[in-house]
Design a protein around this motif. Structure first.
Motif, PDB file in Angstrom:
ATOM      1  N   ALA A  41       0.839  -1.194   0.000  1.00 50.89           N
ATOM      2  CA  ALA A  41       0.000   0.000   0.000  1.00 50.89           C
ATOM      3  C   ALA A  41       0.873   1.242   0.000  1.00 50.89           C
ATOM      4  N   GLY A  42       0.537   2.179  -0.899  1.00 50.63           N
ATOM      5  CA  GLY A  42       1.202   3.468  -0.850  1.00 50.63           C
ATOM      6  C   GLY A  42       2.460   3.592  -1.652  1.00 50.63           C
ATOM      7  N   VAL A  43       2.796   2.578  -2.434  1.00 50.60           N
ATOM      8  CA  VAL A  43       3.949   2.687  -3.327  1.00 50.60           C
ATOM      9  C   VAL A  43       3.441   3.117  -4.688  1.00 50.60           C
ATOM     10  N   VAL A  44       4.018   4.161  -5.245  1.00 50.14           N
ATOM     11  CA  VAL A  44       3.477   4.734  -6.474  1.00 50.14           C
ATOM     12  C   VAL A  44       3.467   3.689  -7.582  1.00 50.14           C
ATOM     13  N   ASN A  50       1.478   1.071  -7.795  1.00 48.02           N
ATOM     14  CA  ASN A  50       0.974  -0.240  -7.407  1.00 48.02           C
ATOM     15  C   ASN A  50      -0.466  -0.416  -7.871  1.00 48.02           C
TER      16      ASN A  50
END
Lengths: 115, 117
Positions: free
Chosen positions: A97-100, A102
């Motif tokens: 979650a929250g990794v550009v 994804n």
């Protein structure tokens, strides 16, 4: 396997019932999401689990109770719902979650009707 | 500031035509802009996505154009086919680099595309 499965496909329940929705993925993803979608509207985020921990609760009423027993499973426990809770409930997962970049993979949803 | 505005609400094109759907955003912290396609009774499926350091991305008949200064992006479907008839959602998210968004997608309101044979 790039599939998110959801059961049941359809659910009809009364306002006093307790039921659960189930979501499963075997892609090794560590982020899982619950969305609610009303007819002709976009999905609305309800909950985010990251590494099996609840990370976001979008001020969802307590009659919705999420659970993430392990990295592959996500449940949504329903109790004392209202007719306005009738909607398509979508589960999604992503690598983290929250990794550009994804991608979130969505399941087919559970169509819930509250009588 | 979290909104993504999408237009038009509905779009009818003839087979072989070009379908264009537009989106605008306010939050400059957004760093990922996916488009989802949803058929009736199905969950949304990622169609194509772009990051703000790229002005255009093409995959087959689908192209995203991105204008960072105008905070706008659009989906072009070339040679539209009846099988493209679906609801299309633009979306935006920001990575955790600027906070703890956990990949939350902010969706536009959707565009119902109908392609006539």
């Amino acid at each position: 396997d790039t599939e998110v499965t959801q059961t049941p496909k359809h659910l009809v329940m009364g306002m006093t019932n307790k039921k659960s929705l189930k979501c499963e993925q075997h892609m090794g993803h560590r982020a899982m999401y619950w969305y609610k979608q009303k007819a002709k509207k976009p999905p609305e985020l309800m909950f985010v689990y990251s590494y099996e921990k609840l990370s976001i609760n979008e001020s969802v009423p307590s009659r919705f109770s999420p659970e993430c027993p392990n990295s592959s499973l996500l449940n949504l426990h329903l109790h004392a719902l209202q007719p306005e809770d009738s909607a398509l409930y979508l589960c999604a997962s992503s690598q983290v979650a929250g990794v550009v970049g994804n991608e979130q993979f969505f399941g087919p949803g559970t169509r819930l009707t509250v009588l | 500031q979290q909104q993504v505005k999408q237009s038009p609400q509905s779009l009818i094109v003839q087979k072989g035509g070009i379908s264009i759907i537009n989106c605008a955003y306010e939050n400059t912290a957004f760093d990922y802009f996916p488009w989802y396609q949803q058929f009736p009774g199905k969950g949304p499926a990622l169609l194509i996505a772009i990051r703000p350091d790229v002005s255009e991305k093409k995959e087959g008949r689908f192209t995203i154009s991105f204008n960072k200064s105008a905070k706008q992006f659009s989906l072009h479907i070339m040679d539209s086919q009846p099988g493209d008839s679906a609801t299309y959602f633009c979306a935006a998210s920001r990575s955790n680099a600027g906070g703890t968004s956990y990949g939350k997608l902010t969706f536009g309101q959707g565009t119902i595309l109908t392609v006539h044979p």
